[in-house]
Design an enzyme around this catalytic site. Sequence first.
Site, PDB file in Angstrom:
ATOM      1  N   LYS A  52      19.208  21.281  15.641  1.00 44.13           N
ATOM      2  CA  LYS A  52      19.066  21.439  14.185  1.00 44.13           C
ATOM      3  C   LYS A  52      19.447  22.857  13.755  1.00 44.13           C
ATOM      4  O   LYS A  52      20.113  23.054  12.722  1.00 44.13           O
ATOM      5  CB  LYS A  52      17.631  21.120  13.760  1.00 44.13           C
ATOM      6  N   GLN A  82       8.078  19.426  14.026  1.00 50.07           N
ATOM      7  CA  GLN A  82       8.648  18.569  15.063  1.00 50.07           C
ATOM      8  C   GLN A  82       7.562  17.739  15.749  1.00 50.07           C
ATOM      9  O   GLN A  82       6.539  18.274  16.181  1.00 50.07           O
ATOM     10  CB  GLN A  82       9.396  19.426  16.088  1.00 50.07           C
ATOM     11  N   ASP A 117      11.860  15.631   5.966  1.00 52.98           N
ATOM     12  CA  ASP A 117      11.772  14.518   6.918  1.00 52.98           C
ATOM     13  C   ASP A 117      11.423  13.212   6.210  1.00 52.98           C
ATOM     14  O   ASP A 117      11.588  12.130   6.769  1.00 52.98           O
ATOM     15  CB  ASP A 117      10.712  14.816   7.991  1.00 52.98           C
TER      16      ASP A 117
END
Length: 291
Positions: A52, A96, A119
């Site tokens: 990322k 994460q 997200d």
Amino acid sequence: MILLDGKKTSADIKEEIALEVRDLKNKGADTPHLAAIIVGDDGASITYVNAKVKACELVGFESTLIRLPKDTTEEDLLNEIAILNIDKDIDGFIVQLPLPKHIDEQKILMAIDPDKDVDGFHPTNVGKMALNLPTFISATPFGILELLERYKVETSGKHVVVLGRSHIVGSPMSILLSQKRKVGNATVTMCHSRTKNLKEITLQADIIIAAIGIPEFLKADMVKDHVTVIDVGITRLEDASKKSGFRLVGDVAFDEVAKKSDFITPVPGGVGPMTIAMLLKNTLLACQRKS
């Protein structure tokens, strides 16, 4: 048979985002800034987060990576989230997953400002998605929609069978594809571990989204001719013939199912690369909304 090439499509999307970022900079606007928090030293998570960061550099984003030890307390993680929530330089951020077992993942996701939840996991954004309101769509479903659109796969009036009911893929895909949208208007059946007569159902499907987490689960005798297959699964299987000692497979027995398919995603190189590209797209959207 046409391969739905996520690697090429994600590269195209990143180029498009990079052009938009250059345009923003030329106008003197803020550069999109994505932050990520990673707790612990899970190898797969570290690899994914590093990818990322590299993707941010590629498209011209600012990026911040916050690494926390695996014994970080839930309170300390919530404090880090609170700081990012009020940081005006951060457009979007992710925590994460998975998190260490002593931390409540749902509590953490609830703490993220929905306007920075790129997200798309916060209940506010999930609710807006379900109501077909403007919001962040979580990256994997968003990537699948984009693949279907760019390859001009017709979904309107089609029978879509979704294998799996996870909050990350199965459930949102079933909602999105049934909605009145460009890639949607389908009749959707969602199947899971308690579904009876599964083969009878998949044989009726024009489009199958396989996100069940069982390697090579979907066989050729479970699909009809001219089907479109989206394989979301990815599993490492031991393979002594490979230099790495393993091979990556999806939830679909690719070689046999591909012969009956009009469109199919490979594993790797299908849905996976799209996920990061769509995370970047959500971050760009967050930046544009802010201005």
